[in-house]
Motif scaffolding. Structure first.
Motif, PDB file in Angstrom:
ATOM      1  N   GLN A  12       8.675 -72.674 -19.687  1.00  0.00           N
ATOM      2  CA  GLN A  12       7.858 -72.092 -20.748  1.00  0.00           C
ATOM      3  C   GLN A  12       7.402 -70.686 -20.369  1.00  0.00           C
ATOM      4  OE1 GLN A  12       7.090 -73.630 -23.880  1.00  0.00           O
ATOM      5  NE2 GLN A  12       6.727 -71.475 -24.184  1.00  0.00           N
ATOM      6  N   ASN A  16       8.222 -67.163 -22.239  1.00  0.00           N
ATOM      7  CA  ASN A  16       7.136 -66.265 -22.640  1.00  0.00           C
ATOM      8  C   ASN A  16       7.344 -64.861 -22.077  1.00  0.00           C
ATOM      9  OD1 ASN A  16       5.984 -68.415 -23.950  1.00  0.00           O
ATOM     10  ND2 ASN A  16       4.372 -68.742 -22.452  1.00  0.00           N
ATOM     11  N   ALA A  30      -0.631 -62.667 -27.956  1.00  0.00           N
ATOM     12  CA  ALA A  30      -0.202 -63.969 -28.490  1.00  0.00           C
ATOM     13  C   ALA A  30       1.328 -64.010 -28.576  1.00  0.00           C
ATOM     14  CB  ALA A  30      -0.810 -64.201 -29.860  1.00  0.00           C
ATOM     15  N   ILE A  31       1.888 -65.115 -28.116  1.00  0.00           N
ATOM     16  CA  ILE A  31       3.336 -65.270 -28.046  1.00  0.00           C
ATOM     17  C   ILE A  31       3.891 -66.061 -29.234  1.00  0.00           C
ATOM     18  CG2 ILE A  31       5.192 -66.339 -26.680  1.00  0.00           C
ATOM     19  CD1 ILE A  31       4.086 -63.870 -25.405  1.00  0.00           C
ATOM     20  N   ALA A  32       3.144 -67.045 -29.710  1.00  0.00           N
ATOM     21  CA  ALA A  32       3.654 -67.972 -30.732  1.00  0.00           C
ATOM     22  C   ALA A  32       4.191 -67.263 -31.988  1.00  0.00           C
ATOM     23  CB  ALA A  32       2.588 -68.994 -31.098  1.00  0.00           C
ATOM     24  N   PRO A  33       3.477 -66.276 -32.546  1.00  0.00           N
ATOM     25  CA  PRO A  33       4.023 -65.619 -33.746  1.00  0.00           C
ATOM     26  C   PRO A  33       5.349 -64.912 -33.480  1.00  0.00           C
ATOM     27  CG  PRO A  33       1.713 -65.050 -33.452  1.00  0.00           C
ATOM     28  CD  PRO A  33       2.135 -65.785 -32.235  1.00  0.00           C
ATOM     29  N   ARG A  34       5.477 -64.322 -32.298  1.00  0.00           N
ATOM     30  CA  ARG A  34       6.724 -63.623 -31.952  1.00  0.00           C
ATOM     31  C   ARG A  34       7.860 -64.617 -31.741  1.00  0.00           C
ATOM     32  NH1 ARG A  34       5.494 -58.377 -33.209  1.00  0.00           N
ATOM     33  NH2 ARG A  34       3.454 -57.916 -32.342  1.00  0.00           N
ATOM     34  N   ARG A  35       7.546 -65.787 -31.163  1.00  0.00           N
ATOM     35  CA  ARG A  35       8.572 -66.819 -30.967  1.00  0.00           C
ATOM     36  C   ARG A  35       9.104 -67.263 -32.325  1.00  0.00           C
ATOM     37  NH1 ARG A  35       5.860 -70.327 -28.260  1.00  0.00           N
ATOM     38  NH2 ARG A  35       6.514 -69.630 -26.210  1.00  0.00           N
ATOM     39  N   ARG A  36       8.198 -67.438 -33.293  1.00  0.00           N
ATOM     40  CA  ARG A  36       8.640 -67.832 -34.638  1.00  0.00           C
ATOM     41  C   ARG A  36       9.474 -66.732 -35.292  1.00  0.00           C
ATOM     42  NH1 ARG A  36       3.620 -70.372 -34.722  1.00  0.00           N
ATOM     43  NH2 ARG A  36       2.596 -68.576 -35.634  1.00  0.00           N
ATOM     44  N   THR A  42      10.480 -73.788 -28.408  1.00  0.00           N
ATOM     45  CA  THR A  42       9.990 -73.924 -27.036  1.00  0.00           C
ATOM     46  C   THR A  42      10.956 -74.844 -26.285  1.00  0.00           C
ATOM     47  OG1 THR A  42       8.637 -75.862 -27.501  1.00  0.00           O
ATOM     48  CG2 THR A  42       7.582 -73.698 -27.787  1.00  0.00           C
ATOM     49  N   GLN A  45      10.702 -78.311 -27.574  1.00  0.00           N
ATOM     50  CA  GLN A  45      11.263 -78.413 -28.923  1.00  0.00           C
ATOM     51  C   GLN A  45      12.789 -78.384 -28.880  1.00  0.00           C
ATOM     52  OE1 GLN A  45       9.285 -75.003 -30.612  1.00  0.00           O
ATOM     53  NE2 GLN A  45       7.860 -76.271 -31.787  1.00  0.00           N
TER      54      GLN A  45
END
Length: 137
Positions: A12, A16, A30-36, A42, A45
Motif C-alpha cells: 500500500q 501511495n 490525500a491519496i484516495a481521490p488521485r487513486r480514483r 488498492t 481491492q
C-alpha cells in the motif's frame, strides 16, 4: 489472502508513493481521490477483483475443475440460472486463521457480499467492468 499485515502495508505504501510521484504531491496530501482518478484499485481491492473474476469463470464454466470442486452453492428452493435470486456459496467451518484466509472461505465471503445484479452477469467482460466499478466505490 496469503500476505502478512506487514507486506500488505508495504504494498500500500509503495502504491501511495507512486501516486505521489505521478501527481507530484506532498507527503501529507490525500491519496484516495488521485487513486480514483487513475482508476487504480488498492492492493486488497486488486486481490478481491482477481478472486471475483476467477470465481465468476469457475461458476460459469466449471473450469478449472480443481477449483470448481472447492465452490459449492448452498441449496436453494426453486433455483434456476435465470432466476433473480442465487444461492450463496457455502462458507465451510474453519478452526484456524490460516484456513480462514484461504481460497474457499475468502471466495465465499466475497461472492456472497456482491450485489445480485453483478453476480447474475453472464458475460465475463461485463462482469470485469462492473466489478471494478463496484470495488472503486
Amino acid at each position: 489472502m496469503g500476505l502478512t499485515k506487514t507486506l500488505k502495508q508495504k504494498l500500500q505504501r509503495l502504491q501511495n508513493t507512486a501516486i505521489r510521484f505521478i501527481y507530484n504531491l506532498r507527503r501529507d496530501a490525500a491519496i484516495a481521490p488521485r487513486r480514483r482518478d487513475l482508476g487504480w484499485l488498492t492492493p486488497s481491492q486488486r486481490r478481491n477483483y482477481f478472486l471475483g473474476v476467477t470465481t465468476h469463470r469457475v461458476l460459469q464454466t466449471t473450469r478449472p475443475t480443481y477449483l470448481a470442486g472447492f465452490l459449492s452453492p448452498r441449496a436453494a428452493v426453486g433455483y434456476s440460472p435465470r432466476s433473480t435470486t442465487r444461492p450463496n456459496l457455502t462458507e465451510n467451518e474453519f478452526n484456524t486463521s490460516t484456513y480462514e484466509h484461504g481460497f474457499t472461505i475468502q471466495t465465499a465471503r466475497l461472492w456472497n457480499s456482491l450485489p445480485l445484479t453483478l453476480v447474475n452477469t453472464q458475460s465475463i467482460d461485463v462482469f470485469k467492468t462492473a466489478l471494478k466499478c463496484y470495488l472503486l466505490r
